[in-house]
Design an enzyme around this catalytic site. Structure first.
Site, short mmCIF file in Angstrom:
data_model
loop_
_atom_site.label_atom_id
_atom_site.label_comp_id
_atom_site.label_asym_id
_atom_site.label_seq_id
_atom_site.Cartn_x
_atom_site.Cartn_y
_atom_site.Cartn_z
N GLY A 7 0.84 -1.18 0.00
CA GLY A 7 0.00 0.00 0.00
C GLY A 7 0.88 1.24 0.00
O GLY A 7 1.55 1.51 0.93
N GLY A 219 0.98 5.71 6.61
CA GLY A 219 0.82 4.64 5.63
C GLY A 219 -0.26 5.00 4.62
O GLY A 219 -1.06 5.92 4.82
N CYS A 220 -0.30 4.26 3.54
CA CYS A 220 -1.25 4.55 2.47
C CYS A 220 -2.69 4.23 2.88
O CYS A 220 -3.58 5.06 2.75
CB CYS A 220 -0.86 3.79 1.21
SG CYS A 220 -0.39 2.08 1.53
N TYR A 221 -2.91 3.01 3.38
CA TYR A 221 -4.26 2.69 3.83
C TYR A 221 -4.73 3.65 4.92
O TYR A 221 -5.85 4.18 4.86
CB TYR A 221 -4.33 1.25 4.35
CG TYR A 221 -4.28 0.17 3.30
CD1 TYR A 221 -5.24 0.10 2.28
CD2 TYR A 221 -3.29 -0.82 3.33
CE1 TYR A 221 -5.20 -0.91 1.33
CE2 TYR A 221 -3.25 -1.83 2.38
CZ TYR A 221 -4.21 -1.87 1.38
OH TYR A 221 -4.17 -2.87 0.44
#
Length: 416
Positions: A7, A219-221
């Protein structure tokens, strides 16, 4: 996101080549100053992007503001430049008028030219890659750390204290070092640095980021999920129970390293869940929601790997607070992000697509009434390599250096 966890982050366009009539209706001319003040209509899609002044959260670029950095601007080092997030940093900084790369590290590629590692960036005049142990930080002001999780703490601990640092790994995201040890399988190796690290979800923590020396890039998520959920939790518009998140990411989120699970024949023509009940972004998401709620929040989160290069979609199912409607959620998010440049809510029933944000620093979302009474559905999309990693990292360092936070990020999504 750093180069090893699934992610992640994305990319810019050359200055003066901003697409006309893009998904956000840009009619910009090739100019170093951008002012958007016109709503554009695209069938059911209508977005209003307002102009901004220097006191706005999303300060637009101006020569006066840029003049705050004297001489050659901000001298930057990129650690872990041979991964996807490192390459995205380089691509974005190609359009940045004040950030100039002076040091690039990649231990396994030491001695090579960056253009031989990433031929799509061969036009850039960049220093040769070196091993971290050979890097000279005497002429560096700031660092983007794009190293794998678990390796960053000791490296950052050994860097000169004068450096401003944005860390794209997960090593400083969790404030509780015991929780970090539980989820990452080893003790935190720089607890004294964890105390000063600021969580870098820009739109929610920009005041803290401005004054930080060390920023933990999200983080991406967690970025795609917290941007819609945190304002709703703070406003008590949704219940804190039964929050269900179904998220999907492109393969670049897993990094550039060769892994059997990411081979073409393993992922092509299919989709699969991974990290079921155990994905390391869970505590990061719950940390943000718990802080917003001022009470413990536990989520159900299942990520999926999609057979695409980049992009991320999070579909979130929530229970409405008593008396609330899906329209109340939508109106609150519109109000919250009205003056934000990079977070946009679609009108009507338009569905966000990952292709609408590819290569950009945007997060696009929408809210829907569920068929089940008392529930709503939220869809949020980002480019996992840009807003999910490198783009947000540049946004954060802009703030840390006293620059307009959109500097170098004013490119439109790549479509089709």
């Amino acid at each position: 996101m750093a180069s090893t966890a699934l992610g992640g982050a994305a990319a810019p366009a050359r200055a003066g080549l901003t697409p006309q009539n893009g998904i956000f209706g840009s009619n910009l001319k090739p100019s170093i100053r951008f002012t958007l003040n016109k709503a554009q209509e695209f069938g059911p899609l209508s977005l209003r992007i307002k102009g901004s002044n220097v006191s706005s959260p999303r300060k637009l670029f101006s020569p006066k503001a840029a003049g705050a950095i004297s001489g050659d601007g901000v001298r930057v080092a990129v650690l872990g430049a041979s991964g996807y997030t490192g390459a995205e940093i380089v691509r974005i900084l190609a359009n940045h008028p004040k950030f100039h790369i002076k040091v690039m590290t990649a231990d396994r590629k030491a001695g090579e030219q960056f253009g031989s590692v990433f031929p799509h960036l061969i036009t850039q005049n960049l220093p040769r890659l070196v091993a971290i142990k050979d890097a000279d930080f005497s002429d560096v002001d700031a660092v983007f750390c794009c190293l794998p999780h678990g390796t960053t703490q000791e490296i950052i601990k050994g860097l000169p204290r004068h450096l401003k640092i944005v860390d794209l790994s997960a090593d400083f995201r969790l404030r509780d070092i015991n929780e970090y040890a539980q989820w990452y399988g080893h003790p935190h190796r720089a607890p004294e640095l964890q105390e000063e690290a600021v969580y870098g979800l820009t739109e929610l923590y920009r005041d803290d980021i401005r004054n930080a020396r060390l920023v933990a890039n999200p983080g991406c998520y967690p970025t795609s999920i917290q941007l819609p959920l945190v304002p709703l939790v703070k406003a008590k518009l949704i219940k804190l129970t039964n929050i269900i998140i179904d998220a999907k990411s492109g393969v670049s989120g897993a990094g550039r390293g060769a892994k059997e699970a990411n081979l073409y024949t393993e992922i092509a023509e299919g989709i699969h869940a991974y990290g079921i009940t155990s994905h390391r972004h869970v505590p990061e998401i719950e940390q943000g929601l718990t802080e917003a709620a001022e009470s413990k929040v536990t989520i159900s989160f299942t990520p999926h790997l999609m057979c695409m290069k980049r992009g991320m979609q999070s579909t979130v199912y929530v229970e409405l607070a008593p008396g609330m409607t899906a329209n109340d959620l939508s109106e609150h998010l519109k109000s919250t992000y009205e003056d934000e440049e990079f977070v946009k809510l679609l009108n009507g029933s338009s569905a966000p697509h990952t292709s609408h944000v590819a290569g950009s620093n945007y997060c696009v979302m929408n809210v829907y009434e569920d068929r089940i009474p008392g529930r709503a559905i939220i869809i949020s999309v980002i480019d996992n390599l840009v807003k999910g990693a490198s783009g947000q990292a540049v946004q954060n360092l802009n703030l840390m250096m006293g620059l307009p936070e959109n500097m170098g990020l004013q490119y439109q999504p790549l479509f089709p």
